[in-house]
Design a protein around this motif. Structure first.
Motif, short mmCIF file in Angstrom:
data_model
loop_
_atom_site.label_atom_id
_atom_site.label_comp_id
_atom_site.label_asym_id
_atom_site.label_seq_id
_atom_site.Cartn_x
_atom_site.Cartn_y
_atom_site.Cartn_z
N VAL A 186 0.85 -1.19 0.00
CA VAL A 186 0.00 0.00 0.00
C VAL A 186 0.88 1.24 0.00
O VAL A 186 1.82 1.36 0.79
CB VAL A 186 -0.93 0.01 1.23
N ILE A 187 0.59 2.15 -0.91
CA ILE A 187 1.31 3.42 -1.00
C ILE A 187 0.54 4.46 -0.20
O ILE A 187 -0.63 4.73 -0.48
CB ILE A 187 1.44 3.86 -2.47
N ASP A 188 1.19 5.02 0.82
CA ASP A 188 0.58 6.08 1.61
C ASP A 188 0.89 7.42 0.96
O ASP A 188 2.04 7.67 0.58
CB ASP A 188 1.13 6.09 3.05
N ARG A 189 -0.13 8.26 0.85
CA ARG A 189 0.11 9.59 0.30
C ARG A 189 -0.91 10.58 0.84
O ARG A 189 -1.96 10.21 1.34
CB ARG A 189 0.14 9.59 -1.22
N PRO A 212 -7.14 2.57 -15.68
CA PRO A 212 -6.66 1.85 -16.87
C PRO A 212 -6.47 0.36 -16.63
O PRO A 212 -6.54 -0.43 -17.58
CB PRO A 212 -5.34 2.54 -17.21
N ALA A 213 -6.28 -0.05 -15.39
CA ALA A 213 -6.11 -1.47 -15.08
C ALA A 213 -7.45 -2.21 -14.98
O ALA A 213 -7.47 -3.43 -14.91
CB ALA A 213 -5.32 -1.63 -13.78
N ARG A 214 -8.55 -1.44 -14.93
CA ARG A 214 -9.88 -2.05 -14.82
C ARG A 214 -10.84 -1.38 -15.81
O ARG A 214 -11.71 -0.60 -15.42
CB ARG A 214 -10.42 -1.92 -13.39
N HIS A 256 -11.92 16.32 6.08
CA HIS A 256 -10.72 15.47 6.00
C HIS A 256 -11.18 14.02 6.00
O HIS A 256 -12.12 13.65 6.71
CB HIS A 256 -9.82 15.73 7.22
N GLU A 257 -10.52 13.21 5.19
CA GLU A 257 -10.82 11.78 5.21
C GLU A 257 -9.56 10.99 4.85
O GLU A 257 -8.63 11.54 4.25
CB GLU A 257 -11.95 11.40 4.26
N VAL A 258 -9.58 9.73 5.19
CA VAL A 258 -8.58 8.77 4.73
C VAL A 258 -9.34 7.74 3.92
O VAL A 258 -10.33 7.18 4.39
CB VAL A 258 -7.82 8.11 5.91
N THR A 259 -8.90 7.54 2.69
CA THR A 259 -9.58 6.60 1.81
C THR A 259 -8.56 5.62 1.25
O THR A 259 -7.38 5.92 1.16
CB THR A 259 -10.30 7.35 0.66
N GLU A 260 -9.03 4.45 0.91
CA GLU A 260 -8.18 3.43 0.31
C GLU A 260 -8.77 3.04 -1.03
O GLU A 260 -9.98 2.88 -1.15
CB GLU A 260 -8.05 2.23 1.23
N PHE A 261 -7.90 2.92 -2.03
CA PHE A 261 -8.36 2.59 -3.37
C PHE A 261 -7.21 1.98 -4.17
O PHE A 261 -6.06 2.07 -3.78
CB PHE A 261 -8.92 3.83 -4.09
N GLU A 262 -7.58 1.37 -5.29
CA GLU A 262 -6.59 0.84 -6.23
C GLU A 262 -6.68 1.64 -7.52
O GLU A 262 -7.77 2.03 -7.95
CB GLU A 262 -6.85 -0.64 -6.52
N PHE A 263 -5.52 1.90 -8.11
CA PHE A 263 -5.47 2.60 -9.39
C PHE A 263 -4.25 2.14 -10.16
O PHE A 263 -3.14 2.16 -9.64
CB PHE A 263 -5.43 4.13 -9.19
N GLY A 292 -3.09 -0.71 -10.94
CA GLY A 292 -2.33 -1.81 -10.36
C GLY A 292 -1.66 -1.52 -9.04
O GLY A 292 -0.94 -2.37 -8.52
N ASN A 293 -1.87 -0.33 -8.48
CA ASN A 293 -1.29 0.04 -7.19
C ASN A 293 -2.39 0.25 -6.16
O ASN A 293 -3.49 0.70 -6.50
CB ASN A 293 -0.48 1.33 -7.30
#
Length: 153
Positions: free
Chosen positions: A3-6, A28-30, A76-83, A85-86
């Motif tokens: 997981v890449i934190d940013r 683009p991966a989906r 403010h929020e913290v969200t998790e997602f894939e984009f 392939g990452n």
């Protein structure tokens, strides 16, 4: 998958009717997976979230504003997602900018944005609540109503 934190800055760009500008894009991966989202994105080295929000607003919509013109974050929020392939864990601040109207200019989009962002549209809170399409952040309709009455969420 690692997981890449940013960190990110995003903008609720509101027109005189209180509608928010959303961009429609995909991964683009989906292929075939599409969603609506607010302008904004990840920080470049040395940037604050408000600086990133102002930069991304210009890149994605052509609207230039000074970071100070965005004021303090309204949410403010913290969200998790894939984009592409990452996997990402994104800690993001949302800012508000009001305009009478705006004609979006996408000339400043980078290559990935040009490939993945296909349209834009102004949305009311009611339209967001009733659409079957994916809209992010999920709490956007509630957030718009709070901003409309001057409340921070």
């Amino acid at each position: 998958m690692t997981v890449i934190d940013r960190r990110a800055g995003r903008v609720l760009l509101l027109d005189r009717a209180g509608r928010v500008l959303l961009l429609h894009g995909g991964d683009p991966a989906r292929p075939g997976t599409r969603w609506w989202f607010t302008p904004g994105g990840g920080l470049e080295p040395g940037e604050t979230t408000v600086e990133a929000a102002a930069r991304e607003l210009f890149e994605e919509t052509g609207l230039r504003c000074e970071p100070a013109g965005l004021g303090a974050p309204v949410w403010h929020e913290v969200t998790e997602f894939e984009f592409d392939g990452n996997a990402y864990r994104q800690d993001q601040d949302f800012y508000v900018l009001r305009v009478a109207e705006w004609q979006v200019d996408t000339a400043g989009m980078d290559a990935t944005e040009q490939l993945t962002i296909t349209e834009h549209r102004w949305w009311s809170a009611a339209e967001i609540e009733t659409t079957a399409e994916q809209v992010f952040p999920r709490e956007l309709a509630t957030l718009l109503r709070a901003v409309a009455v001057g409340e921070a969420v």
